[in-house]
Design an enzyme around this catalytic site. Structure first.
Site, PDB file in Angstrom:
ATOM      1  CD  GLU A 129      -2.784   0.908   2.560  1.00  0.00           C
ATOM      2  OE1 GLU A 129      -3.428   1.903   2.854  1.00  0.00           O
ATOM      3  OE2 GLU A 129      -2.722  -0.122   3.270  1.00  0.00           O
ATOM      4  NE  ARG A 133       2.366  -8.216  10.252  1.00  0.00           N
ATOM      5  CZ  ARG A 133       2.366  -7.099   9.502  1.00  0.00           C
ATOM      6  NH1 ARG A 133       3.257  -6.158   9.697  1.00  0.00           N
ATOM      7  NH2 ARG A 133       1.468  -6.907   8.588  1.00  0.00           N
ATOM      8  CE  LYS A 165       2.819   0.242   5.149  1.00  0.00           C
ATOM      9  NZ  LYS A 165       2.366   0.032   3.764  1.00  0.00           N
TER      10      LYS A 165
HETATM   11  P1  ATP Z   1       2.315  -2.072   8.165  1.00  0.00           P
HETATM   12  O1  ATP Z   1       1.608  -2.885   9.184  1.00  0.00           O
HETATM   13  O2  ATP Z   1       3.750  -1.820   8.483  1.00  0.00           O
HETATM   14  O3  ATP Z   1       1.577  -0.855   7.742  1.00  0.00           O
HETATM   15  P2  ATP Z   1       1.254  -3.449   5.927  1.00  0.00           P
HETATM   16  O4  ATP Z   1       1.099  -4.912   5.973  1.00  0.00           O
HETATM   17  O5  ATP Z   1       0.044  -2.619   6.082  1.00  0.00           O
HETATM   18  O6  ATP Z   1       2.404  -3.039   6.916  1.00  0.00           O
HETATM   19  P3  ATP Z   1       1.570  -3.290   3.117  1.00  0.00           P
HETATM   20  O7  ATP Z   1       2.072  -2.169   2.311  1.00  0.00           O
HETATM   21  O8  ATP Z   1       0.134  -3.632   3.026  1.00  0.00           O
HETATM   22  O9  ATP Z   1       1.969  -2.988   4.603  1.00  0.00           O
HETATM   23  O10 ATP Z   1       2.476  -4.563   2.897  1.00  0.00           O
HETATM   24  C1  ATP Z   1       2.804  -5.086   1.649  1.00  0.00           C
HETATM   25  C2  ATP Z   1       3.184  -6.512   1.814  1.00  0.00           C
HETATM   26  O11 ATP Z   1       4.262  -6.648   2.738  1.00  0.00           O
HETATM   27  C3  ATP Z   1       2.040  -7.315   2.367  1.00  0.00           C
HETATM   28  O12 ATP Z   1       1.849  -8.435   1.524  1.00  0.00           O
HETATM   29  C4  ATP Z   1       2.458  -7.723   3.730  1.00  0.00           C
HETATM   30  O13 ATP Z   1       2.047  -9.033   3.966  1.00  0.00           O
HETATM   31  C5  ATP Z   1       3.974  -7.622   3.697  1.00  0.00           C
HETATM   32  N1  ATP Z   1       4.499  -7.210   4.998  1.00  0.00           N
HETATM   33  C6  ATP Z   1       4.261  -6.060   5.654  1.00  0.00           C
HETATM   34  N2  ATP Z   1       4.872  -6.049   6.853  1.00  0.00           N
HETATM   35  C7  ATP Z   1       5.535  -7.225   6.947  1.00  0.00           C
HETATM   36  C8  ATP Z   1       6.367  -7.822   7.952  1.00  0.00           C
HETATM   37  N3  ATP Z   1       6.648  -7.206   9.108  1.00  0.00           N
HETATM   38  N4  ATP Z   1       6.875  -9.047   7.708  1.00  0.00           N
HETATM   39  C9  ATP Z   1       6.613  -9.678   6.551  1.00  0.00           C
HETATM   40  N5  ATP Z   1       5.841  -9.174   5.574  1.00  0.00           N
HETATM   41  C10 ATP Z   1       5.303  -7.964   5.764  1.00  0.00           C
HETATM   42 MG    MG Z   2      -1.645  -2.767   4.831  1.00  0.00          MG
END
Ligand code: ATP
Ligand code: MG
Length: 564
Positions: free
Chosen positions: A37, A262, A272
């Site tokens: 995102e 994760r 984020k």
């Molecule tokens: P955050 O919780 O930091 O905002 P998010 O999951 O909302 O992270 P996205 O931009 O939606 O962030 O993530 C893109 C991809 O990265 C998703 O497929 C998610 O599964 C993966 N991802 C995000 N954070 C992690 C993590 N800590 N470990 C492994 N994969 C991750």
């Molecule tokens: Mg997300």
């Protein structure tokens, strides 16, 4: 594919992919995607997902899409999109011509929604967000049907079309799936598919005033792109039945969702939202502050893409959430930089040394090894002269028992140069040591004594007249606690910030071979660690970040385990 015959060693996701290839489940296709995102910069957790998705595509001769999940118009910025592309490339991965945006599918998603309405599987609901929450029930209490649930297909089609046309205020209505308000899975209790939001989207502009929810959009995006293995983190496990329901009701291509744990790291936060707070509140110098767990922060700090990829491979993937010791990541950085970084000499906190019996105007060019791990890196000449700098902490006037470095009357080796003996100590009026006088033994040129005389330590040094001035930034963990979210009541994670996470040294001296060193290039400063040239560096002032020191607590832990 190189790993084909070693299924036993594959992680559980790669084992699924390998098995699907064997059974020809997807007609021999492997197609993954990384769907960030664009609402922030990528962090090391994303690196895990990137290595997994792009890695699997690469290893199994498949494809991996980069897809920006830009369904929420409010939080997204073009700046993030550019940074994400840059970071993925820097990590060593390539999406070829498969760069997609979820917003490109808005029209298609709208048509799918119309299809569900026509099937009687979706309805326009006039409950407010708060009412929807009330009606939803809880884990122990079933939900209640919305009074708008039984609207006719015609009325729903009309209202939905008018939602799109902009007839209603933000929040006035939603489109919801008609599933089961008593389902034990809360995600199945008539989830919202569209909300009204009169907002300009960075890509679609003012075209839309209804936006799809993540739950509605995500499975459709995978379906449209023909993704075979839709790899996501564990928190989406209980959304899977919903995604399946949507795809089954629509009768469209169905990716297989696989969830993994994760990445969490000690002494840092990974969300984020929290990283954004640190940036906005000025608690760090920006997204690329070298203390941040962001990819751009780690890059600026001096971490190499290889070391991050190796780390991701080492930690593997599994189904249980856990927290990885940040010492393991730092260990991977040391392992890689040890192999690749040229050695140089630099003095962080200079103490002047005058070699009294060395001729005043003499300069010798002594040979120094560039990288003992890599003979092809060759040697260089380092200037030696009568006045040098050594590290303040390499001298003690009254050394305790285990201090083997320089002290009055004691002989040590200057790396690549000579044995020197301290003969005199000069102090200022506060009693601070400001200068040392030494004598050198000309017979020990190169650092070897012809008579087999031993010294207990070897110090690094620079020639005072030849050295360049530099600023060096030393870093410690961003947080004091292993788990920054572990806070006193009423406090938040920011109360755990380490106030001493950055130390700036402005009068360091580095050997002249570093003149004009390119931004981003990495060196080992002998005995001090691995350092990287910061973008703040200029022709007049070199600036370095310390990536990691040389001390490797992880290697120690490993050794202790092996010896058990
Ligand atoms: P955050 O919780 O930091 O905002 P998010 O999951 O909302 O992270 P996205 O931009 O939606 O962030 O993530 C893109 C991809 O990265 C998703 O497929 C998610 O599964 C993966 N991802 C995000 N954070 C992690 C993590 N800590 N470990 C492994 N994969 C991750
Ligand atoms: Mg997300």
């Amino acid at each position: 594919m190189s790993t084909n015959d070693s299924t036993a060693k594959l992680d559980f996701i790669r084992a699924i992919v390998a098995d699907d290839l064997k059974t020809n489940k997807w007609d021999g296709r492997v197609h993954t995607r990384f769907p960030p995102e664009p609402n922030g910069y990528l962090h090391i957790g994303h690196a895990k997902a990137i290595c997994l998705n792009f890695g699997i595509a690469h290893e199994f001769s498949g494809l991996c899409n980069l897809r920006f999940d830009d369904t929420n118009p409010i939080k997204e910025e073009a700046e993030y999109i550019e940074s994400i592309k840059q970071d993925i490339r820097w990590l060593g991965f390539d999406w070829g011509d498969r760069l997609f945006y979820a917003s490109d599918y808005f029209e298609q998603m709208y048509q799918y929604a119309v299809q569900l309405i026509k099937k009687g599987k979706a309805y326009v609901c006039d409950l407010s967000a708060e009412q929807i929450r009330e009606y939803r029930g809880t884990l122990t209490k079933p939900g209640k049907n919305s009074p708008y649930r039984s609207r006719s297909v015609e009325e729903n089609l009309d209202l939905f079309q008018r939602m799109r046309a902009g007839e209603f205020e933000d929040g006035a209505r939603t489109l919801r799936a008609k599933i089961d308000m008593a389902s034990p899975n809360l995600n199945m209790r008539d989830p919202v598919m569209y909300r009204i939001l009169h907002a300009t989207h960075p890509r679609t502009g003012g075209k839309w005033c209804i936006y799809p929810t993540y739950d509605w959009a995500h499975g459709l995006e995978d379906s449209v792109e023909g993704i075979t293995h839709s790899i996501c983190t564990l928190e989406f496990e209980n959304h899977r039945p919903l995604y399946n329901w949507f795809l089954d009701e629509l009768g469209i291509f169905h990716s297989q969702q696989i969830e993994f744990a994760r990445l969490n790291l000690t002494y840092t936060v990974m969300s984020k939202r929290k990283l954004l707070q640190l940036v906005r509140d000025g608690l760090v110098r920006g997204w690329d502050d070298p203390r941040m767990p962001t990819i751009c922060g780690l890059r600026r700090r001096g971490y190499s893409p290889e070391s991050i990829r190796n780390f991701c491979q080492l930690i593997g993937v599994n189904k249980f959430n856990s927290t990885i010791d940040i010492a393991l990541l730092e260990h991977c950085v040391r392992e890689d930089l040890n192999k690749t970084s040229p050695r140089v000499m630099a003095v962080l906190r200079p103490l002047k040394v005058v070699i009294d019996n060395y001729p005043k105007d003499k300069v010798e060019r002594l040979e120094a090894v560039n990288n003992p791990e890599d003979p092809s890196a060759g040697t260089r000449k380092v200037a030696f002269s009568r006045e040098l700098y050594i590290e303040q902490e390499d001298f003690m006037e009254e050394p305790p028992k285990k201090f083997y470095r320089l002290a009055p009357g004691r002989e040590v080796r200057l790396r690549y140069a000579y044995f020197v003996t301290c003969t005199d100590v000069v102090k200022d009026k506060n009693g601070q040591v400001v200068e040392l006088h030494c004598r050198y033994d000309p017979a020990t040129r190169g650092g070897d004594s012809p008579d087999g005389r031993k010294v207990k330590s070897t110090l690094h040094w620079v020639s005072a007249a030849h050295a360049l001035e530099a600023e060096v930034r030393l870093y410690d963990h961003l947080f004091r606690n292993e788990n920054p979210d572990d806070v006193e009541q009423g406090a938040d994670f920011k109360s755990n910030l380490n106030q001493n996470s950055l130390e700036i040294l402005t009068s360091c001296r580095v050997e002249p071979s570093l003149a004009g060193a390119a931004q981003g290039s990495r060196y080992q400063f002998e005995r001090l660690g691995y350092f990287c040239v910061d973008p703040d560096s200029s022709d007049t002032k070199l600036v370095f970040n310390r990536a990691v020191s040389l001390r490797d607590p992880w290697a120690k832990i490993q050794k202790a385990q092996e010896n058990r």
